[in-house]
Design a protein around this motif. Structure first.
Motif, PDB file in Angstrom:
ATOM      1  N   ARG A  53      -6.527  12.988  51.549  1.00 33.72           N
ATOM      2  CA  ARG A  53      -6.676  11.650  51.033  1.00 33.72           C
ATOM      3  C   ARG A  53      -8.041  11.368  50.532  1.00 33.72           C
ATOM      4  NH1 ARG A  53      -4.173   6.627  50.403  1.00 33.72           N
ATOM      5  NH2 ARG A  53      -2.636   7.392  51.422  1.00 33.72           N
ATOM      6  N   ALA A  54      -8.259  11.064  49.309  1.00 30.36           N
ATOM      7  CA  ALA A  54      -9.881  10.866  48.721  1.00 30.36           C
ATOM      8  C   ALA A  54     -10.736   9.845  49.659  1.00 30.36           C
ATOM      9  CB  ALA A  54      -9.924  10.359  47.552  1.00 30.36           C
ATOM     10  N   SER A  55     -10.128   9.000  50.294  1.00 29.25           N
ATOM     11  CA  SER A  55     -10.951   7.696  51.040  1.00 29.25           C
ATOM     12  C   SER A  55     -11.038   8.182  52.415  1.00 29.25           C
ATOM     13  CB  SER A  55     -10.182   6.641  50.914  1.00 29.25           C
ATOM     14  OG  SER A  55      -8.892   6.426  51.504  1.00 29.25           O
ATOM     15  N   ASP A  56     -10.432   8.976  53.192  1.00 24.62           N
ATOM     16  CA  ASP A  56     -10.509   9.599  54.254  1.00 24.62           C
ATOM     17  C   ASP A  56     -11.898   9.725  54.761  1.00 24.62           C
ATOM     18  OD1 ASP A  56      -8.105   9.208  55.540  1.00 24.62           O
ATOM     19  OD2 ASP A  56      -7.543  11.411  55.484  1.00 24.62           O
ATOM     20  N   GLY A  57     -12.429   9.145  56.040  1.00 21.80           N
ATOM     21  CA  GLY A  57     -13.893   9.329  56.510  1.00 21.80           C
ATOM     22  C   GLY A  57     -14.702   8.395  55.739  1.00 21.80           C
ATOM     23  N   GLN A  58     -14.619   7.843  54.882  1.00 22.83           N
ATOM     24  CA  GLN A  58     -15.370   7.071  54.002  1.00 22.83           C
ATOM     25  C   GLN A  58     -15.234   5.424  54.477  1.00 22.83           C
ATOM     26  OE1 GLN A  58     -15.786   7.547  49.686  1.00 22.83           O
ATOM     27  NE2 GLN A  58     -14.459   9.684  50.031  1.00 22.83           N
ATOM     28  N   MET A  59     -16.388   4.657  54.094  1.00 17.27           N
ATOM     29  CA  MET A  59     -16.586   3.317  54.384  1.00 17.27           C
ATOM     30  C   MET A  59     -16.839   2.445  53.087  1.00 17.27           C
ATOM     31  SD  MET A  59     -18.582   3.263  58.132  1.00 17.27           S
ATOM     32  CE  MET A  59     -19.319   1.744  57.571  1.00 17.27           C
ATOM     33  N   PHE A  60     -16.026   1.368  52.875  1.00 14.85           N
ATOM     34  CA  PHE A  60     -16.011   0.635  51.650  1.00 14.85           C
ATOM     35  C   PHE A  60     -16.548  -0.695  51.921  1.00 14.85           C
ATOM     36  CE2 PHE A  60     -13.418   4.356  51.077  1.00 14.85           C
ATOM     37  CZ  PHE A  60     -13.847   4.810  49.902  1.00 14.85           C
ATOM     38  N   ALA A  61     -17.203  -1.211  51.066  1.00 15.93           N
ATOM     39  CA  ALA A  61     -17.531  -2.804  51.358  1.00 15.93           C
ATOM     40  C   ALA A  61     -16.284  -3.578  51.300  1.00 15.93           C
ATOM     41  CB  ALA A  61     -18.732  -2.942  50.135  1.00 15.93           C
ATOM     42  N   GLN A  62     -16.335  -4.617  52.197  1.00 16.74           N
ATOM     43  CA  GLN A  62     -15.029  -5.552  52.292  1.00 16.74           C
ATOM     44  C   GLN A  62     -15.555  -6.682  51.476  1.00 16.74           C
ATOM     45  OE1 GLN A  62     -12.172  -4.313  53.839  1.00 16.74           O
ATOM     46  NE2 GLN A  62     -13.143  -2.553  53.773  1.00 16.74           N
ATOM     47  N   MET A  63     -15.020  -6.503  50.264  1.00 14.46           N
ATOM     48  CA  MET A  63     -15.327  -7.631  49.402  1.00 14.46           C
ATOM     49  C   MET A  63     -14.284  -7.872  48.400  1.00 14.46           C
ATOM     50  SD  MET A  63     -18.363  -6.023  47.469  1.00 14.46           S
ATOM     51  CE  MET A  63     -18.141  -5.244  45.621  1.00 14.46           C
ATOM     52  N   ILE A  64     -13.973  -9.058  47.929  1.00 18.08           N
ATOM     53  CA  ILE A  64     -13.011  -9.195  46.743  1.00 18.08           C
ATOM     54  C   ILE A  64     -13.877  -9.441  45.466  1.00 18.08           C
ATOM     55  CG2 ILE A  64     -11.268 -10.791  45.641  1.00 18.08           C
ATOM     56  CD1 ILE A  64     -10.707 -11.898  48.547  1.00 18.08           C
ATOM     57  N   GLN A  65     -13.318  -8.523  44.537  1.00 16.58           N
ATOM     58  CA  GLN A  65     -13.918  -8.366  43.251  1.00 16.58           C
ATOM     59  C   GLN A  65     -13.002  -8.561  42.133  1.00 16.58           C
ATOM     60  OE1 GLN A  65     -16.215  -4.621  42.440  1.00 16.58           O
ATOM     61  NE2 GLN A  65     -15.140  -3.725  43.956  1.00 16.58           N
ATOM     62  N   ASN A  66     -13.184  -9.205  41.132  1.00 19.16           N
ATOM     63  CA  ASN A  66     -12.516  -9.448  39.811  1.00 19.16           C
ATOM     64  C   ASN A  66     -12.850  -8.418  38.677  1.00 19.16           C
ATOM     65  OD1 ASN A  66     -10.851 -11.168  41.234  1.00 19.16           O
ATOM     66  ND2 ASN A  66     -12.370 -12.754  40.846  1.00 19.16           N
ATOM     67  N   GLU A  67     -11.839  -7.818  38.111  1.00 18.38           N
ATOM     68  CA  GLU A  67     -12.109  -7.325  36.809  1.00 18.38           C
ATOM     69  C   GLU A  67     -10.878  -7.912  35.683  1.00 18.38           C
ATOM     70  OE1 GLU A  67     -12.449  -2.763  34.920  1.00 18.38           O
ATOM     71  OE2 GLU A  67     -12.990  -3.114  36.874  1.00 18.38           O
ATOM     72  N   THR A  68     -11.577  -8.128  34.407  1.00 21.71           N
ATOM     73  CA  THR A  68     -10.859  -8.682  33.447  1.00 21.71           C
ATOM     74  C   THR A  68     -10.447  -7.282  32.617  1.00 21.71           C
ATOM     75  OG1 THR A  68     -11.363 -10.721  33.359  1.00 21.71           O
ATOM     76  CG2 THR A  68     -10.123 -10.069  31.517  1.00 21.71           C
ATOM     77  N   PHE A  69      -9.111  -7.075  32.175  1.00 25.00           N
ATOM     78  CA  PHE A  69      -8.868  -5.840  31.443  1.00 25.00           C
ATOM     79  C   PHE A  69      -7.920  -6.579  30.225  1.00 25.00           C
ATOM     80  CE2 PHE A  69      -8.811  -3.482  34.994  1.00 25.00           C
ATOM     81  CZ  PHE A  69      -8.841  -2.020  34.741  1.00 25.00           C
ATOM     82  N   ASP A  70      -8.675  -6.874  29.241  1.00 23.50           N
ATOM     83  CA  ASP A  70      -8.270  -7.103  27.938  1.00 23.50           C
ATOM     84  C   ASP A  70      -6.977  -6.157  27.588  1.00 23.50           C
ATOM     85  OD1 ASP A  70      -9.915  -9.350  27.564  1.00 23.50           O
ATOM     86  OD2 ASP A  70     -11.388  -8.199  26.667  1.00 23.50           O
ATOM     87  N   ALA A  71      -6.331  -6.796  26.489  1.00 26.42           N
ATOM     88  CA  ALA A  71      -5.096  -6.339  26.105  1.00 26.42           C
ATOM     89  C   ALA A  71      -5.538  -4.921  25.411  1.00 26.42           C
ATOM     90  CB  ALA A  71      -4.279  -7.158  25.074  1.00 26.42           C
ATOM     91  N   GLY A  72      -4.499  -3.963  25.749  1.00 31.80           N
ATOM     92  CA  GLY A  72      -5.161  -2.615  25.261  1.00 31.80           C
ATOM     93  C   GLY A  72      -6.175  -1.714  26.040  1.00 31.80           C
ATOM     94  N   ASP A  73      -7.311  -2.697  27.025  1.00 31.82           N
ATOM     95  CA  ASP A  73      -8.133  -1.998  27.684  1.00 31.82           C
ATOM     96  C   ASP A  73      -7.528  -0.882  28.785  1.00 31.82           C
ATOM     97  OD1 ASP A  73     -10.201  -3.185  26.712  1.00 31.82           O
ATOM     98  OD2 ASP A  73     -10.589  -4.520  28.408  1.00 31.82           O
TER      99      ASP A  73
END
Length: 110
Positions: A53-73
């Motif tokens: 698993r790519a994420s094994d042994g790694q730490m990630f910031a615990q934060m909610i983040q939003n991203e907008t995908f326009d139509a076709g993005d």
């Protein structure tokens, strides 16, 4: 929101490169909310058991983040698995969002 995703596995002499593409195929923009700074993850299964698993042994910031995908993005996430053992595998790529996760799978051999 209509999100489609696909994952490709490219086997090289000493590694496997994964490319996971997520696309908004709908007519309207879509706002996607991620659970943490880990936007996408990759797991490799052999005989239905997780072997990497790519994420094994790694730490990630615990934060909610939003991203907008326009139509076709579309957005592509990449990762590589170094020095895999010979065998038949399935990679499962997952977009780590709040709510419904997008997931794609593909089989490959080393």
């Amino acid at each position: 929101m209509t999100i489609q995703s696909a994952v490709d596995a490219t086997v090289e002499s000493d590694r496997v490169v994964f490319e996971y593409t997520v696309e908004n195929v709908g007519d309207d923009s879509a706002e996607i909310q991620f659970r943490s700074s880990l936007l996408a993850d990759f797991a490799v299964l052999g005989d239905d058991e997780e072997v990497w698993r790519a994420s094994d042994g790694q730490m990630f910031a615990q934060m909610i983040q939003n991203e907008t995908f326009d139509a076709g993005d579309a957005e592509t996430f990449t990762e590589e698995w170094a020095d895999p053992a010979p065998g038949d595998y399935t990679v499962v790529a997952t977009l780590n969002t709040m709510g419904d996760d997008a997931e794609a799978r593909t089989d490959f051999s080393v």
